[in-house]
Write an enzyme that holds these catalytic residues in place. Structure first.
Site, PDB file in Angstrom:
ATOM      1  N   ARG A  75      -5.449  -6.334   1.208  1.00  0.00           N
ATOM      2  CA  ARG A  75      -6.225  -6.999   0.158  1.00  0.00           C
ATOM      3  C   ARG A  75      -5.878  -8.488   0.082  1.00  0.00           C
ATOM      4  O   ARG A  75      -6.680  -9.291  -0.363  1.00  0.00           O
ATOM      5  CB  ARG A  75      -5.996  -6.295  -1.178  1.00  0.00           C
ATOM      6  N   GLU A  77      -0.953  -5.322   1.868  1.00  0.00           N
ATOM      7  CA  GLU A  77      -1.229  -6.615   2.488  1.00  0.00           C
ATOM      8  C   GLU A  77      -2.694  -6.810   2.857  1.00  0.00           C
ATOM      9  O   GLU A  77      -3.167  -7.947   2.959  1.00  0.00           O
ATOM     10  CB  GLU A  77      -0.348  -6.790   3.740  1.00  0.00           C
ATOM     11  N   ASP A 125      -5.049  -0.627  11.963  1.00  0.00           N
ATOM     12  CA  ASP A 125      -5.231  -1.366  10.712  1.00  0.00           C
ATOM     13  C   ASP A 125      -6.045  -2.649  10.907  1.00  0.00           C
ATOM     14  O   ASP A 125      -6.329  -3.354   9.937  1.00  0.00           O
ATOM     15  CB  ASP A 125      -3.866  -1.684  10.097  1.00  0.00           C
ATOM     16  N   LYS A 145     -10.630  -6.859   7.688  1.00  0.00           N
ATOM     17  CA  LYS A 145      -9.164  -6.811   7.735  1.00  0.00           C
ATOM     18  C   LYS A 145      -8.713  -6.604   9.171  1.00  0.00           C
ATOM     19  O   LYS A 145      -9.140  -5.649   9.834  1.00  0.00           O
ATOM     20  CB  LYS A 145      -8.661  -5.659   6.858  1.00  0.00           C
ATOM     21  N   LYS A 187       7.196   1.211   5.655  1.00  0.00           N
ATOM     22  CA  LYS A 187       6.609   2.547   5.694  1.00  0.00           C
ATOM     23  C   LYS A 187       7.598   3.544   6.289  1.00  0.00           C
ATOM     24  O   LYS A 187       8.314   3.221   7.247  1.00  0.00           O
ATOM     25  CB  LYS A 187       5.353   2.548   6.573  1.00  0.00           C
ATOM     26  N   ASP A 215       0.825  -2.592  11.070  1.00  0.00           N
ATOM     27  CA  ASP A 215       1.310  -2.680   9.696  1.00  0.00           C
ATOM     28  C   ASP A 215       2.595  -1.878   9.537  1.00  0.00           C
ATOM     29  O   ASP A 215       2.565  -0.653   9.471  1.00  0.00           O
ATOM     30  CB  ASP A 215       0.238  -2.168   8.729  1.00  0.00           C
ATOM     31  N   ASP A 228       3.409  -3.780   1.304  1.00  0.00           N
ATOM     32  CA  ASP A 228       2.551  -2.871   2.069  1.00  0.00           C
ATOM     33  C   ASP A 228       1.117  -2.872   1.545  1.00  0.00           C
ATOM     34  O   ASP A 228       0.259  -2.199   2.093  1.00  0.00           O
ATOM     35  CB  ASP A 228       3.125  -1.451   2.036  1.00  0.00           C
TER      36      ASP A 228
END
Length: 445
Positions: free
Chosen positions: A306, A304, A243, A220, A232, A225, A302
């Site tokens: 996956r 994202e 991230d 990833k 968030k 993010d 949020d």
């Protein structure tokens, strides 16, 4: 500067324990370091517990605070600890980790002090392997530490390409937005939709033995993010530059294996984009078609990570023809609640593959904990009224396991391990590149 058995400095770090006769001024507390100037020795006291984990943590703190060029008498530690090779590895890797000059953009910045390891020549092969691991681990950490305005998807892709130039036999392919569109990676593109910076997919391949199972390492790479339209709050947006840790780790692992001339068949897939809000950003409740044809309702923008990993898994299985896959991601806050900072969350439906991975983690001295992954976790992700899957489970139950189940549904029956490093990827605002050493040990055969 790090050397081994080179010209010696004035001061030497030496391990001692209660059985030995030592200067009365030596502080006899586990992990305590006492400088005796007349001896020109820093005495490191080893208590009765003799924990390698504590040894690593103590050495890391000591070296970060060190103000002197220092010899390290590795043999003195080996005479105290029973596990010779494990102790040697722990010393070298902990000290090199702590000696790395952290990335910064300050006007003035000090350099780490030099270290000279002293040890018997029989440990040279172990030393060389550890130094390779640490070179690429430190590279991954520097990528993690990039500020998000600098460490964009394009810039990280460029840095990966540049680093790989120094590694023989690594094939690097970078996919731009048009190529990603042509591949049908709809989930990755949906995350990238709100950004003015194009997504990138960086693929690194190293196949010194094509007869071995092809292992895909999928990372990833969310360079920042925001959470998208499920924005968030301020206290959760902090540290979101980390991230992208999975992408840095998997790419660096392949380069380390290539430099070590491992007999392996491996490919890394780094999925790079940020996750922003904006006029083109994906809306909550949108339905997106993935690369493998499954439709996904975006119930939470949020969730994202996956999404990009799902397309990465499809790429691994269908484009690279991988036999097995590992995903590495700062995926869920739930894993921090379950395991804290002490373990890397590990999920797998593949008993044999997990057993092999567990053995590698023990050799690498990294802590993992196997989490549940059952059919009901996938059923929770099949709650959408309009798509094959939702990208976020309703409620707060087993969030890490349901995310892993979502990903496993894209592995197409291949041997699969998912690593959730959300709680271990960084500490004290610095990247730590967890699981690189374990994957290196798994594949360095």
């Amino acid at each position: 500067m790090i050397t081994n058995n080179g010209p010696q400095f004035s001061l030497t770090l030496k391990a001692v324990e209660s059985k030995q006769t030592v200067n009365d001024l030596v502080i006899k507390e586990d992990g305590a370091a006492t400088l005796i100037s007349e001896d020109k020795i820093v005495y490191y006291y080893v208590g009765d517990k003799k924990s390698l984990k504590d040894l690593g943590n103590n050495l890391e703190r000591l070296i970060k605070a060190n103000k002197y060029d220092l010899n390290i008498d590795v043999d003195s530690f080996l005479s105290i600890f029973i596990e010779q090779e494990e102790t040697f590895q722990k010393i070298i890797e902990s000290v090199v980790f702590a000696s790395h000059k952290d990335l910064d953009y300050k006007e003035t910045s000090g350099e780490p002090k030099s270290i000279n390891f002293m040890f018997d020549e029989e440990y040279t092969p172990l030393y060389e392997a550890s130094m390779i691991k640490m070179e690429y681990m430190d590279f991954a950490r520097d990528l993690q530490d990039l500020p998000p305005n600098i460490g964009t998807s394009v810039e990280i892709a460029n840095r990966l390409v540049e680093k790989a130039k120094g590694v023989p036999n690594v094939k690097v392919t970078v996919y731009d937005k048009k190529q990603i569109e042509a591949l049908g990676m709809g989930l990755l593109l949906s995350v990238n939709a709100g950004s003015h910076v194009e997504a990138r997919v960086v693929v690194m391949e190293y196949a010194s033995d094509s007869s071995k199972k092809k292992t895909a390492l999928v990372g990833k790479g969310i360079t920042f993010d925001t959470g998208g339209y499920n924005l968030k709050p301020s206290n959760f947006i902090e540290n979101m530059k980390f991230d992208m840790s999975g992408a840095a780790i998997v790419s660096s692992t392949v380069m380390a294996l290539a430099k070590a001339k491992a007999k392996v068949n491996v490919v890394s897939i780094a999925l790079l984009t940020d996750n922003r809000i904006g006029g083109h950003a994906t809306l909550t409740e949108s339905v997106i078609t993935s690369m493998n044809g499954k439709t996904v309702e975006i119930t939470n923008t949020d969730a994202e990570g996956r999404l990009v990993l799902a397309d990465g898994l499809t790429f691994a299985v269908r484009e690279t023809k991988a036999d097995r896959a590992i995903t590495v991601a700062t995926l869920t806050g739930s894993i921090a609640i379950a395991l804290g900072k002490w373990f890397n969350g590990t999920f797998s439906p593949s008993e044999e593959f997990y057993s092999e991975f567990e053995e590698a983690a023990q050799k690498a001295q990294e802590s993992i904990w196997r989490m549940p992954l059952i059919d009901d976790h996938l059923k929770a992700m099949q709650c959408s009224k309009v798509a094959d899957l939702a990208n976020s489970e309703p409620g707060r139950e087993a969030g890490s396991s349901t995310a892993a189940a979502f990903l496993n549904s894209f592995a197409e029956g291949k041997e699969y391990i998912h690593l959730d490093i959300a709680a271990t990827a960084d500490a004290d605002k610095r990247g730590r590149a967890p699981m690189l050493r374990t994957m290196f040990e798994l594949l360095n055969k």
